[in-house]
Design a protein around this motif. Structure first.
Motif, PDB file in Angstrom:
ATOM      1  N   THR A   1      13.961  -1.014  -5.953  1.00 58.78           N
ATOM      2  CA  THR A   1      14.064  -2.394  -6.438  1.00 58.78           C
ATOM      3  C   THR A   1      14.075  -3.379  -5.273  1.00 58.78           C
ATOM      4  O   THR A   1      13.374  -4.396  -5.284  1.00 58.78           O
ATOM      5  CB  THR A   1      15.331  -2.575  -7.289  1.00 58.78           C
ATOM      6  N   ALA A   2      14.884  -3.058  -4.257  1.00 55.71           N
ATOM      7  CA  ALA A   2      14.982  -3.954  -3.099  1.00 55.71           C
ATOM      8  C   ALA A   2      13.636  -4.070  -2.386  1.00 55.71           C
ATOM      9  O   ALA A   2      13.235  -5.160  -1.960  1.00 55.71           O
ATOM     10  CB  ALA A   2      16.057  -3.433  -2.143  1.00 55.71           C
ATOM     11  N   LEU A   3      12.915  -2.935  -2.262  1.00 55.28           N
ATOM     12  CA  LEU A   3      11.635  -2.958  -1.571  1.00 55.28           C
ATOM     13  C   LEU A   3      10.599  -3.776  -2.345  1.00 55.28           C
ATOM     14  O   LEU A   3       9.862  -4.569  -1.759  1.00 55.28           O
ATOM     15  CB  LEU A   3      11.125  -1.528  -1.382  1.00 55.28           C
ATOM     16  N   ILE A   4      10.565  -3.604  -3.684  1.00 59.80           N
ATOM     17  CA  ILE A   4       9.598  -4.341  -4.495  1.00 59.80           C
ATOM     18  C   ILE A   4       9.843  -5.840  -4.403  1.00 59.80           C
ATOM     19  O   ILE A   4       8.905  -6.638  -4.269  1.00 59.80           O
ATOM     20  CB  ILE A   4       9.668  -3.867  -5.967  1.00 59.80           C
TER      21      ILE A   4
ATOM     22  N   TYR B   1       0.826  -1.208   0.000  1.00 57.83           N
ATOM     23  CA  TYR B   1       0.000   0.000   0.000  1.00 57.83           C
ATOM     24  C   TYR B   1       0.861   1.260   0.000  1.00 57.83           C
ATOM     25  O   TYR B   1       0.637   2.192  -0.793  1.00 57.83           O
ATOM     26  CB  TYR B   1      -0.911  -0.042   1.225  1.00 57.83           C
ATOM     27  N   LEU B   2       1.860   1.295   0.880  1.00 58.36           N
ATOM     28  CA  LEU B   2       2.718   2.477   0.974  1.00 58.36           C
ATOM     29  C   LEU B   2       3.534   2.681  -0.307  1.00 58.36           C
ATOM     30  O   LEU B   2       3.681   3.809  -0.794  1.00 58.36           O
ATOM     31  CB  LEU B   2       3.654   2.333   2.183  1.00 58.36           C
ATOM     32  N   TYR B   3       4.044   1.574  -0.844  1.00 61.35           N
ATOM     33  CA  TYR B   3       4.800   1.726  -2.084  1.00 61.35           C
ATOM     34  C   TYR B   3       3.904   2.194  -3.224  1.00 61.35           C
ATOM     35  O   TYR B   3       4.302   3.002  -4.066  1.00 61.35           O
ATOM     36  CB  TYR B   3       5.475   0.415  -2.469  1.00 61.35           C
ATOM     37  N   SER B   4       2.655   1.715  -3.250  1.00 58.31           N
ATOM     38  CA  SER B   4       1.728   2.124  -4.300  1.00 58.31           C
ATOM     39  C   SER B   4       1.421   3.613  -4.210  1.00 58.31           C
ATOM     40  O   SER B   4       1.290   4.300  -5.242  1.00 58.31           O
ATOM     41  CB  SER B   4       0.436   1.302  -4.208  1.00 58.31           C
ATOM     42  N   ILE B   5       1.290   4.127  -2.977  1.00 59.15           N
ATOM     43  CA  ILE B   5       1.072   5.568  -2.808  1.00 59.15           C
ATOM     44  C   ILE B   5       2.281   6.350  -3.330  1.00 59.15           C
ATOM     45  O   ILE B   5       2.136   7.365  -4.029  1.00 59.15           O
ATOM     46  CB  ILE B   5       0.808   5.901  -1.329  1.00 59.15           C
ATOM     47  N   TYR B   6       3.459   5.837  -2.984  1.00 56.78           N
ATOM     48  CA  TYR B   6       4.700   6.478  -3.471  1.00 56.78           C
ATOM     49  C   TYR B   6       4.748   6.472  -5.000  1.00 56.78           C
ATOM     50  O   TYR B   6       5.052   7.493  -5.635  1.00 56.78           O
ATOM     51  CB  TYR B   6       5.902   5.737  -2.893  1.00 56.78           C
ATOM     52  N   ALA B   7       4.420   5.321  -5.610  1.00 56.95           N
ATOM     53  CA  ALA B   7       4.445   5.222  -7.071  1.00 56.95           C
ATOM     54  C   ALA B   7       3.376   6.112  -7.698  1.00 56.95           C
ATOM     55  O   ALA B   7       3.589   6.708  -8.767  1.00 56.95           O
ATOM     56  CB  ALA B   7       4.242   3.766  -7.495  1.00 56.95           C
TER      57      ALA B   7
ATOM     58  N   TYR C   1       0.228  -1.204  -6.778  1.00 56.68           N
ATOM     59  CA  TYR C   1      -0.207  -2.574  -6.489  1.00 56.68           C
ATOM     60  C   TYR C   1      -1.365  -2.565  -5.489  1.00 56.68           C
ATOM     61  O   TYR C   1      -1.434  -3.381  -4.567  1.00 56.68           O
ATOM     62  CB  TYR C   1       0.968  -3.391  -5.936  1.00 56.68           C
ATOM     63  N   PHE C   2      -2.277  -1.598  -5.683  1.00 63.68           N
ATOM     64  CA  PHE C   2      -3.449  -1.535  -4.808  1.00 63.68           C
ATOM     65  C   PHE C   2      -4.324  -2.787  -4.945  1.00 63.68           C
ATOM     66  O   PHE C   2      -4.988  -3.194  -3.986  1.00 63.68           O
ATOM     67  CB  PHE C   2      -4.278  -0.288  -5.128  1.00 63.68           C
ATOM     68  N   ASP C   3      -4.337  -3.375  -6.137  1.00 59.82           N
ATOM     69  CA  ASP C   3      -5.126  -4.599  -6.316  1.00 59.82           C
ATOM     70  C   ASP C   3      -4.572  -5.726  -5.461  1.00 59.82           C
ATOM     71  O   ASP C   3      -5.310  -6.546  -4.913  1.00 59.82           O
ATOM     72  CB  ASP C   3      -5.168  -5.008  -7.790  1.00 59.82           C
TER      73      ASP C   3
END
Length: 804
Positions: free
Chosen positions: A455-458, A260-266, A275-277
């Motif tokens: 990349t590492a986070l994904i 969720y947090l990465y999707s907000i960042y993206a 990747y909200f789905d």
């Protein structure tokens, strides 16, 4: 305006500002809603003695006290202890609590661990099937209020087990899960339509403006799913971490939150894909699995309450001056003389002092035939007086009587933790720790290798998401759910989904005789009639009696004779423990046993090893009936098939040894244990456990309740007593022996499917996690892979069929 005291806190205020209400003609005054609520709470729980103890002392207003947490003090009140707390023979206190907020085996482990580490607590056992805990503590070291506070401090709530509130709370829990699932399902279905457009744009190209709109729409749908539907996982993760436990909730919450947090960042930076789905799918799928567990738990009232509900609450006590008074069972003292009428249950154990009568002891011993009692004989609580008014002297208080002892034994048996639950606690803990450790190592390795935080986070998120235990978590509940559905079509009700697995592993079946192997009621075996026999007259005679033998004769006459005329009898008389007599158009009718015929001067030389009923008209025998408890059709064939499956079958019965062995020989059972009391049946079951057997017990009465609860799987015949049905894990609705065999077959089919599902899930994780670690899987593919693995498990589970 006059000042009046508050009914609860006793502080005085002007009557004009008080909350007033009427109660049985008495005017009550309350200074605040808090005092009013606490007063009614104490009254509902039978704690009115609090105000007697309080006297003229004053309290803080309840609203102030509640803010300070002083509501915990009510758990230490004398009236509260009298209602809910039991003193053990060792001098410790014991209570049954409901732990609110438990939704996984790790929750059980956490509560037990914390309670065991609390000084003064001797024993703490929680049953995951109903969230019921048995807690034993030393009152010299710790108070009940402190135990409740300890449980609250780790994020759960505890309250004394009260059957009147259980169904209401169970419905509330189910509705809470249901509303959260609805939000998750709605968001997932809609977000997938948006995701299709996202996927198409990913491969064919899409303007950033359109992409932003779709990202915002997904964000709007994912946010309530994560924080409302997923709140259960966040709460469990928080209290788990607070108590140094990495549970499954930590895994779910971590994967969903990071995605969720990465999707907000993206979405904000326009770097990478959202990747909200994945967020909605993670939460919704796991939440559905949790909901399946909630639905599979035992419902409605606890078995103990069924037993307690079957006990009389009052008894007619005869005082020294001859007067009578209804007295609460709890207030009966040793030495009290109690009067018992036909059809009434014995309230406490005692000695018969006057009168003679037949007593139905089938609820305790399983003996199908009534037992004749005369002055000096012992009578037991829970038995039923059949045909006469008698008086008996109480020799035990209600809490010490036989039926109360059975209740306590049953309570202990119900709260015992199954071995499979202990194993699940350990496995879930190791699984969560392993996945998080792998994800952290993966993040560190990729960050060191690529130098890119994104990349590492994904890649780390992909590891957590792809290993999110959807397939692993659904492997057992989906298969067992389908198995339960297939069983229902065969008239077999499994109350606990996990019991299918245990039943499949069973290697020993213990059967009660009366009502399980046999039909549980006297049936006519043979009949010999003479010239004066009139079935209509006999029908009228036996219809006037509630004796089981009379009922058997009545059934026979209705089945074998049509259009019988209605006969009116006069001077109908029931003769204690012998039979009935009457007049019909000047003829003297008599029906009963050999003793009745002898007392009437009628010669009866007929011999039989079975129950004998003789019918006479004007001093001459008109008919002779042989009755016996018939063996259920098909039971012998079922036992033969069970033996072929490798299951050892034994008989545990309260009937006399000769009758038990004869029935066992007819149906093909080699091992027989007769004349067993309920506790002794349970001891036999425990002995089989100690020998390493997994025991299935089938029975139908209160006398079987303790043994049923002590077994690994308890099966009740559909026509059995309510108590046996409630304590059992499996109920044979169609009440036929073939259902018993079908239950075993479905159990083995389901367990085979469970093993296939678990094998696939483990193989999936062994393959998918390394691929994610190596960077070949992004969070989107991880979520899709997780979904496909779940679909495979569901599809494989639907293949379960009952093989004949």
């Amino acid at each position: 305006m006059a000042r009046v005291p508050c009914t609860h806190c006793h502080l005085e205020f002007d009557e004009s500002v008080m909350i007033t209400e009427e109660e049985k003609g008495k005017k009550l005054h309350f200074c605040c809603r808090g005092c009013q609520g606490v007063y009614h709470l104490l009254k509902e729980e039978g704690l009115e003695s609090f105000y007697d103890k309080l006297g003229n002392q004053t309290l803080e207003p309840a609203e102030t006290a509640l803010k300070k947490g002083e509501e915990l003090a009510r758990f230490d009140l004398e009236g509260f202890h009298k209602k809910y707390v039991r003193t053990t023979p060792e001098g410790f206190n014991e209570i049954h609590l409901i732990i609110e907020g438990i939704h996984c085996s790790a929750c059980v482990w956490l509560n037990e661990k914390v309670l065991h580490q609390t000084p003064g607590i001797i024993e703490a056992t929680i049953n995951y099937s109903n969230n019921k805990a048995k807690v034993v503590w030393d009152p010299e070291q710790i108070k009940l209020s402190q135990i409740i506070e300890t449980i609250r401090n780790i994020g759960y709530n505890a309250y004394p087990y009260d059957p009147a509130l259980q169904e209401e709370r169970a419905v509330k829990t189910r509705n809470d899960y249901y509303s959260r699932i609805l939000v998750g399902v709605f968001a997932t279905m809609n977000i997938m339509w948006i995701a299709i457009a996202q996927y198409a744009g990913y491969f064919t190209g899409m303007e950033q403006g359109h992409k932003n709109i779709l990202n915002i729409a997904e964000f709007i749908l994912a946010t309530p799913t994560l924080f409302y539907s997923g709140w259960i996982f966040f709460r469990g993760a928080w209290y788990g971490l607070k108590n140094r436990l990495i549970n499954m909730d930590v895994l779910v919450a971590t994967g969903a939150t990071l995605a969720y947090l990465y999707s907000i960042y993206a979405m904000i930076t326009h770097k990478g894909e959202v990747y909200f789905d994945s967020v909605t799918m993670i939460i919704t799928f796991v939440l559905v699995g949790k909901y399946l567990e909630v639905l599979s738990k035992k419902q409605a009232a606890d078995t103990l309450d069924r037993i307690i509900g079957s006990m009389p609450t009052e008894a007619m006590v005869v005082k020294a001056d001859g007067s009578k008074a209804l007295v609460s069972v709890e207030n009966i003292e040793i030495g009290d003389l109690i009067e018992l009428k036909p059809g009434e249950k014995v309230a406490v154990d005692g000695i018969l002092r006057s009168g003679k009568a037949l007593f139905d002891e089938s609820s305790l011993t399983g003996e199908s035939e009534p037992v004749f009692k005369e002055p000096g004989d012992e009578i037991l609580s829970g038995t039923i007086c059949l045909d006469s008014v008698v008086r008996y002297e109480a020799t035990k208080r209600a809490g010490d009587s036989l039926l109360s002892q059975i209740t306590e034994l049953l309570s202990d048996a119900v709260t015992k933790k199954p071995r499979i639950e202990q194993l699940a606690n350990v496995v879930s803990g190791y699984f969560s720790v392993a996945i998080l450790s792998i994800a952290l190592l993966t993040f560190a390795g990729w960050y060191w290798h690529s130098g890119s935080f994104e990349t590492a986070l994904i890649v780390a998120i992909s590891v957590i998401v792809i290993a999110c235990p959807c397939a692993l978590g659904l492997a057992t509940p989906m298969a067992t759910l389908v198995g339960i559905g297939r069983a229902a079509k065969e008239g077999i009700l499994f109350k606990e989904a996990a019991q299918l697995e245990t039943m499949a592993k069973s290697d020993l079946l213990a059967l009660d005789k009366t009502g399980t192997i046999t039909e549980g009621r006297p049936s006519v075996l043979s009949i010999k009639t003479y010239e004066s026999f009139d079935p209509a007259e006999l029908l009228a005679l036996v219809h006037s009696s509630n004796h089981p033998v009379s009922r058997g004769i009545e059934r026979y006459l209705l089945e074998h004779y049509e259009n019988l005329a209605e006969i009116k009898l006069s001077e109908l008389k029931s003769i204690e423990a012998k039979g009935v007599t009457a007049l019909c158009d000047g003829k003297k009718l008599a029906g009963g046993n050999r003793e009745l015929m002898q007392s009437l001067g009628i010669a009866c030389d007929f011999e039989s090893e079975h129950t004998l009923f003789v019918y006479a008209v004007d001093g001459k025998i008109a008919a002779e009936f042989e009755l016996r408890d018939r063996i259920r059709p098909g039971i012998r064939e079922v036992i033969t098939h069970l033996k072929a499956m490798g299951i050892w079958v034994v008989m545990l019965t309260g009937d006399h040894e000769a009758s038990a062995k004869k029935v066992a020989e007819e149906v093909g059972i080699e091992e027989v244990h007769a004349r067993l009391l309920p506790q002794e049946k349970a001891e036999k079951i425990q002995g089989y456990h100690e020998e390493g057997h997994i025991v299935v017990m089938a029975g139908d009465g209160i006398n079987d309740a303790v043994a049923l609860a002590s077994s690994d799987i308890a099966i009740a015949m559909g026509s059995g007593a309510d108590v046996a049905i409630e304590v059992s894990d499996v109920v044979l609705l169609e009440d036929k022996p073939e259902s018993l065999l079908a239950a075993y077959r479905i159990g083995r089919q389901t367990f085979r499917t469970v093993k296939q599902n678990l094998g696939f899930s483990l193989l999936y994780n062994l393959v998918a996690v390394p691929l994610a670690v190596l960077g070949f899987v992004n969070p989107l593919v991880a979520a899709l892979s997780m979904s496909l693995s779940s679909l495979f498990v569901v599809g494989n589970s639907t293949r379960i069929k009952l093989k004949k």
